[in-house]
Every structure is written in structure tokens, then in C-alpha cells.
Design an enzyme around this catalytic site. Sequence first.
Site, PDB file in Angstrom:
ATOM      1  N   LYS A 159      54.446  44.337  36.134  1.00  0.00           N
ATOM      2  CA  LYS A 159      54.045  42.956  35.823  1.00  0.00           C
ATOM      3  C   LYS A 159      52.717  42.959  35.083  1.00  0.00           C
ATOM      4  O   LYS A 159      52.013  43.973  35.070  1.00  0.00           O
ATOM      5  CB  LYS A 159      53.933  42.167  37.129  1.00  0.00           C
ATOM      6  CG  LYS A 159      52.861  42.675  38.094  1.00  0.00           C
ATOM      7  CD  LYS A 159      52.978  42.015  39.462  1.00  0.00           C
ATOM      8  CE  LYS A 159      51.938  42.567  40.422  1.00  0.00           C
ATOM      9  NZ  LYS A 159      52.155  42.072  41.804  1.00  0.00           N
ATOM     10  N   TYR A 387      22.001  37.187  22.722  1.00  0.00           N
ATOM     11  CA  TYR A 387      21.944  35.755  23.050  1.00  0.00           C
ATOM     12  C   TYR A 387      20.897  35.512  24.119  1.00  0.00           C
ATOM     13  O   TYR A 387      20.773  36.307  25.065  1.00  0.00           O
ATOM     14  CB  TYR A 387      23.292  35.276  23.587  1.00  0.00           C
ATOM     15  CG  TYR A 387      24.358  35.093  22.526  1.00  0.00           C
ATOM     16  CD1 TYR A 387      24.080  34.394  21.344  1.00  0.00           C
ATOM     17  CD2 TYR A 387      25.641  35.585  22.718  1.00  0.00           C
ATOM     18  CE1 TYR A 387      25.067  34.219  20.381  1.00  0.00           C
ATOM     19  CE2 TYR A 387      26.626  35.407  21.775  1.00  0.00           C
ATOM     20  CZ  TYR A 387      26.335  34.721  20.606  1.00  0.00           C
ATOM     21  OH  TYR A 387      27.312  34.543  19.667  1.00  0.00           O
TER      22      TYR A 387
HETATM   23  C1  LIG Z   1      52.138  43.194  42.698  1.00  0.00           C
HETATM   24  C2  LIG Z   1      53.087  43.486  43.758  1.00  0.00           C
HETATM   25  C3  LIG Z   1      53.335  44.813  44.154  1.00  0.00           C
HETATM   26  C4  LIG Z   1      52.527  45.986  43.658  1.00  0.00           C
HETATM   27  O1  LIG Z   1      51.315  45.996  44.357  1.00  0.00           O
HETATM   28  P1  LIG Z   1      50.263  47.190  44.220  1.00  0.00           P
HETATM   29  O2  LIG Z   1      49.291  46.961  45.318  1.00  0.00           O
HETATM   30  O3  LIG Z   1      49.630  47.089  42.885  1.00  0.00           O
HETATM   31  O4  LIG Z   1      51.020  48.451  44.390  1.00  0.00           O
HETATM   32  C5  LIG Z   1      54.367  45.026  45.050  1.00  0.00           C
HETATM   33  N1  LIG Z   1      55.071  44.003  45.563  1.00  0.00           N
HETATM   34  C6  LIG Z   1      54.815  42.718  45.250  1.00  0.00           C
HETATM   35  C7  LIG Z   1      55.626  41.636  45.867  1.00  0.00           C
HETATM   36  C8  LIG Z   1      53.807  42.400  44.344  1.00  0.00           C
HETATM   37  O5  LIG Z   1      53.557  41.137  44.031  1.00  0.00           O
END
Ligand SMILES: *Cc1c(COP(=O)(O)O)cnc(C)c1O
Length: 499
Positions: A159, A387
Site C-alpha cells: 500500500k 527564509y
Molecule cells: C499496513 C498493514 C499491515 C502491514 O503493517 P506493517 O506493520 O507495516 O508490517 C498489515 N495489515 C494491515 C491490516 C495493515 O493495514
Amino acid sequence: MGAGRYGAGLLASLVLLTTEGLLVKHFALARFDALYLTLPLCVGFLLLWLAALELPAAPALRGWTAAIYVLHPWCIVLVRGGARVVGLTGLLVDNSLGHYGAVVLLSALLALPFAFLRPARADPRGRAWIEVDAAALRHNLSALSALLPEGGKLMPVVKANAYGHGDLAVARICAGEGVRAFAVATAAEGARLRRGGVRGTILVLGCTGPGEVPLLARYCLTQAVVSADHARALDAQGRRIAVHLKIDTGLHRLGIPWDDVEGLVAPFACKNLKVTGVFTHLSDAEALDEASRARTLEQLRRLQRAVDGLRKAGFDPGAIHFQGSYGLLNYADSLPCDFARPGIALYGVLSSPDHRTRSAVDLRPVLSLRARVTQLHRLEAGEAAGYDGAFTARRPTVLAALSIGYADGWPRSLSNGAGQVLIHGQAAPVAGLVCMDQLLVDVTDIDGVSPGDTATLIGRDGAAELTAGQAARAAGTITNELLSRLGPRLPRLVTDDTP
Ligand SMILES: *Cc1c(COP(=O)(O)O)cnc(C)c1O
């Protein structure tokens, strides 16, 4: 399928083409005998065979071949006209092989100048960029796989553009290692992977509304179902989709409560939904203290109870999964599972460099962030820069401007020495405020810095290293946020040191 089989297909279809030609000629079936039914088959196998040969990419030939394609109809006209003028119609027009050869030769010659056109492209290493280390990613995949229980598989979480690393590049490298399941946050992210050629299961972890059911169906995405109402709303769209039940065992973010038996069985009654898995998400898996462990173990008991309940009621829960990175690192052998969903650990870092984990796994950071030194400035003691004059030279000072800023995802909170970069393997602190597209660093103590030099914001430079964890901690956040916010303006370049 390998090149050999496509090559054989090509040969077989050429035999068919020849046979068709001979038949057409023999029975005088057509006056115009250039359009053969078996020709598309030949072309199809030719293209598949060429693609499977894995020839080195030759972008320089693109302009030339495109120009040949565009010019060849005009060359047919030229060859016909020219042959009449020089009185060679017998050889160059009536003899189809001669005609073909003349057209190909003329098109190739006329198209030659286009081989020397250089397209106007941005230099990927011109300003600021991300390097993705494919070998490190493969190493992390195999290190994390080793923690899985018998029969368990990885479902890498890609993601948010694979936590900033580039979702397609990461998914393709994983697929090359045999990974057949991925998780994303949104249906649009899943569709992007499919359009990029990613196969296997793609699970959408977030809550997708009924309006996106056509997208789920079109791209064969598996959707997390978070409540009985959600299931019915998806079902009502009349498109058949695969779903995984999201079970809330204590995080209270998304999911059907673990003890809500009616809610858990409701999706099975929806005729357009095919339940292929159930999963939960752990709330305290990164913490190793007693209370956190107790909460996590209670979550696992609740998941087990929900799964047992479904089985007792005669429903097949399908694939079971509950571990993110920390679940895998700290609760590797807690419950049998079919998948684990590591995100941050796959990218070779922990959420915080302070975290300890039960399994000691050698993880290798996948991402490096680099930018160019664009200009140097020599300041007298007392002179201000940036700045708001946020930096004041306390001694004769050399500042280097870098072409990267907060719009690229490097936090503004790293201003005024909170953050640092590496140049020539030495640390240079941020001077003044991080700007949208640029920042200044103090290079007074580093010899020989000049415009065009590379600055490393995350990653190794010689013997020195700046980790994502250090930058995240200095910015008051976790690596997950720092990495996932690295912006779309940064080209992602995959490097691969192992053959
Ligand atoms: C983002 C997510 C993961 C991965 O989590 P990490 O801590 O980055 O390994 C796994 N399961 C769900 C439901 C998530 O939203």
C-alpha cells in the site's frame, strides 16, 4: 512459458501460413492474396517469442523502428513508381519477394535519421531520487519467509506506493521470487497493480464502498469485509467478488466483532460474495512488555474462537492471517496461518530503531534517498541564510544547496540541524529551514564539496550510513510515515547488485 515453446509455436504457425498460401494459390481462391487467416497467429507467436528471449533493452532503436512502421506505406508507393521509371517492374513489383525486400530496405534507410533523435527526457539522477535495492528486498523476503509456519506464505503489503518504494517495482521483484499474494489499502491501488501485470491474490485491506464493486470485479481484487451491512451493500451490486472477513479482535479500527456470530456468518449468505479468507490485525504486536503480550495473546484467542465458531456452523473460513511485520517478528509460531502481511519489515527497517523483536532477523534497508548539490555559498561569520534568516553563520561557513525539499517528503521538522545528510561520507547538518524544493546544509567541515556531488539523506555513503529510523526519530515520527510520504516527484530507480 519459455522462449523455446513460443519459437516452436512460431515455426508451426509459419508452416500453417505456407500451407494456407499454397492452398490459396493452388485453388486460385482469392485475387488479392496478401491477407492470410493464419498471419495473426504468426505475428502473435513472433512477438511472444521475441519478448521471451529477454534481449537487452535497446531504447535507441525505438525511434528507428517506429519510423520504419510509419514510412513503409510511402515506400511501397516509391518502389512501385521507381521500378516503373527504371524499368524493373518485373523484379521489384511483380516478384513479391523482390518487392518486399525493396520496401524493407528503403524504409529502413529513410528511417535511419530517426535512430539518432534523442528524446527530451528528465535525468532521473539529475535532482533527487530514490534507489530501491532489489537484492536487499529479496534478502528480506527470504529472511521473513523463514519465520513462517509450515505452509504459510507471505502477502507483502505494498500500500501507499509500497511505503514510498514504488509499488509496481516492488511487486514485480516479489513476484519474481514466487510471491502470489499482495495487500493494498485501496481498490485503486489494487487496480494499478493489475494494470501493471501483477497476478495472484490482491487483498484490499481498507473499507471499499459499493460504488467501487465494479472496479473490484473488473480487476479480480479481493475485498476486506468489515461488517454484515458492508457485506450486504457489496452483495447488492450484483457482481461476484472474493472477500476476506476482517475480524475485530481488539484494535477497534475495522472489522466484525469477534464474538458477533451473526455478523460473522452474514457474508456467507451473500450470493455474490465468495469468502476466501478471514483475518485480523494486532494492536500491540511491537511491544514486548507483559501487558502488551497479554493483549496480543487475547487477540489471537479471539481470532481462534471466531474461526472455530465459523467451522462449527459449517462454514469454511478459507485462508487465515493476522501478522503484520511485528506479528511475524514477535509471534512467529503463535497460531497456524496461511499468510503473513509484512509491510515495514519487508522494506528492511523497523517502525522505530528503538524497537526490539523476539526473532533476530537480519533485515536490510531497501531504500536510499539521494539529492544533488546544486550550489555552494561562502558566508562570513554573522551572515544569515535561508527564509527568516533562520541560519546565522557563527564562523566563516560553507553552505551547500540541495535539490530536495519537503514537497518530496523530507520533513520540514528536520530544519535547523534536526536532520543531517551525508556528503563524501561525512555528516552535514541542515542549515535553516527546509524549503519546498530545496534545503541548505552546512559543509564547512567537509573538504572539496562541489556542485553536482551526491548527498545521501537515507542510506549508505562509503562507510557512513543514515538510516530511515534516524531521520524518522529526528522528525518525531516513525519510519512508516517518513517512507510512505516520499513524494511522486522522486524517480524510483531499481538497483540490483546480485546477478
Ligand atoms: C499496513 C498493514 C499491515 C502491514 O503493517 P506493517 O506493520 O507495516 O508490517 C498489515 N495489515 C494491515 C491490516 C495493515 O493495514
